[in-house]
Design an enzyme around this catalytic site. Structure first.
Site, PDB file in Angstrom:
ATOM      1  N   ASP A   9       0.932  -1.171   0.013  1.00  0.00           N
ATOM      2  CA  ASP A   9       0.092  -0.019   0.078  1.00  0.00           C
ATOM      3  C   ASP A   9       0.824   1.283  -0.192  1.00  0.00           C
ATOM      4  OD1 ASP A   9      -2.349   1.664   0.446  1.00  0.00           O
ATOM      5  OD2 ASP A   9      -1.697   1.898   2.587  1.00  0.00           O
ATOM      6  N   ASP A  11      -0.236   5.094   0.872  1.00  0.00           N
ATOM      7  CA  ASP A  11      -0.211   6.041   2.373  1.00  0.00           C
ATOM      8  C   ASP A  11      -0.183   5.360   3.326  1.00  0.00           C
ATOM      9  OD1 ASP A  11      -0.703   8.237   0.211  1.00  0.00           O
ATOM     10  OD2 ASP A  11      -2.906   7.506  -0.065  1.00  0.00           O
ATOM     11  N   GLY A  46      -7.255   3.500   3.400  1.00  0.00           N
ATOM     12  CA  GLY A  46      -7.642   2.758   2.157  1.00  0.00           C
ATOM     13  C   GLY A  46      -8.824   2.888   1.439  1.00  0.00           C
ATOM     14  N   ASP A 170      -1.345  -0.694   6.114  1.00  0.00           N
ATOM     15  CA  ASP A 170      -2.164   0.148   7.141  1.00  0.00           C
ATOM     16  C   ASP A 170      -3.499   0.236   7.614  1.00  0.00           C
ATOM     17  OD1 ASP A 170      -2.185   2.003   5.512  1.00  0.00           O
ATOM     18  OD2 ASP A 170      -2.030   3.462   6.707  1.00  0.00           O
TER      19      ASP A 170
HETATM   20  C1  BG6 Z   1      -5.825   5.791   0.280  1.00  0.00           C
HETATM   21  C2  BG6 Z   1      -5.766   6.669   1.680  1.00  0.00           C
HETATM   22  O1  BG6 Z   1      -4.582   5.437   0.021  1.00  0.00           O
HETATM   23  O2  BG6 Z   1      -6.098   6.662  -0.761  1.00  0.00           O
HETATM   24  C3  BG6 Z   1      -7.085   7.164   1.758  1.00  0.00           C
HETATM   25  O3  BG6 Z   1      -5.617   5.604   2.669  1.00  0.00           O
HETATM   26  C4  BG6 Z   1      -7.680   8.158   0.540  1.00  0.00           C
HETATM   27  O4  BG6 Z   1      -7.062   7.816   2.824  1.00  0.00           O
HETATM   28  C5  BG6 Z   1      -7.456   7.332  -0.678  1.00  0.00           C
HETATM   29  O5  BG6 Z   1      -8.815   8.506   0.739  1.00  0.00           O
HETATM   30  C6  BG6 Z   1      -7.729   8.184  -2.023  1.00  0.00           C
HETATM   31  O6  BG6 Z   1      -6.763   8.895  -2.213  1.00  0.00           O
HETATM   32  P1  BG6 Z   1      -6.512  10.278  -3.127  1.00  0.00           P
HETATM   33  O7  BG6 Z   1      -4.929  10.676  -3.226  1.00  0.00           O
HETATM   34  O8  BG6 Z   1      -6.927   9.947  -4.598  1.00  0.00           O
HETATM   35  O9  BG6 Z   1      -7.565  11.134  -2.707  1.00  0.00           O
HETATM   36 MG    MG Z   2      -2.671   3.126   3.889  1.00  0.00          MG
END
Ligand code: BG6
Ligand code: MG
Length: 217
Positions: A9, A11, A46, A170
């Site tokens: 993953d 973030d 996620g 995570d």
């Molecule tokens: C995930 C994060 O990786 O990506 C989430 O854990 C987030 O919190 C999701 O909402 C979408 O991300 P983005 O960058 O497209 O807004």
């Molecule tokens: Mg994550």
């Protein structure tokens, strides 16, 4: 069956951008008079941007028109992207970079499986985009975790069976997604429940010992 592919993953696993998601949502909620705290934030890990807003609204028992939701989603992403502008390769820890390089040296395939539409932008900023054998992110999926689509895309393009893929996450949503398709689910960080992950690790480098353990059995 031996593990051959490691899917990370992004973030909160590869880089601390989970904090930036948190701060952006906190600001939006403050402006809109919505409750927001760590416990609701854990549930957003996620989960796609739009579904995250829906979860926040549900938590606050509030409904908004689609046009207002779109406005807030754009604002949240702009705030988030402002924080990403400052990201450099120094934001990648040595523990993570060394682990990725060691995995490649040992012949593993490495991949990213993230719900974020900002994935490639972040990997470019960290200067590691070319390290990965495959990238699956918010731009190529229609359902976010806990749906396994993001991970299945990887096993398909790398032509690997799901049982030989190990996912590092995570988020409980990501652990559930991996388990639904019989991938090995490894949790890292405080928000993953011990009961649902197959293994829990403290640092990314622990993956190396874990793989020795799994593959030598
Ligand atoms: C995930 C994060 O990786 O990506 C989430 O854990 C987030 O919190 C999701 O909402 C979408 O991300 P983005 O960058 O497209 O807004
Ligand atoms: Mg994550």
């Amino acid at each position: 069956m031996k593990v051959k592919t490691i899917i990370f993953d992004l973030d909160g696993v590869i880089v601390h951008t989970d904090k930036f998601h948190y701060l952006a949502w906190e600001k939006i909620c403050e402006e809109e008079g919505l409750l927001f705290d760590e416990s609701i934030n854990h549930q957003l890990r996620g989960v796609s941007r739009r579904e995250s807003l829906d979860l926040i609204l549900k938590y606050n028992q509030k409904e908004l028109k689609d046009i207002k939701k779109d406005e807030l989603l754009e604002k949240k992403n702009n705030l988030y992207k402002e924080s990403l502008n400052h990201l450099t390769k120094n934001d990648l820890s040595n523990d993570i970079l060394d682990t990725l390089l060691e995995l490649k040296k040992r012949g593993y395939l490495i991949a990213i499986g993230s719900s974020s539409k900002n994935t490639k932008f972040i990997l470019e900023k960290l200067e590691i985009i070319n390290l990965f054998d495959a990238i699956s992110d918010g731009t190529n999926i229609s359902r976010s975790k806990p749906d396994p689509e993001v991970f299945l895309y990887i096993s398909n393009i790398l032509n690997q069976s799901n049982e030989t893929c190990l996912v590092v996450e995570d988020a409980n949503a990501g652990i559930e997604a991996a388990k639904r398709v019989k991938m090995i689910a490894v949790g890292i960080g405080d928000s993953v429940s011990e009961e649902i992950a197959d293994y829990k690790i403290k640092n990314i480098s622990n993956i190396i010992q874990l793989l020795e353990l799994i593959n030598n059995n």
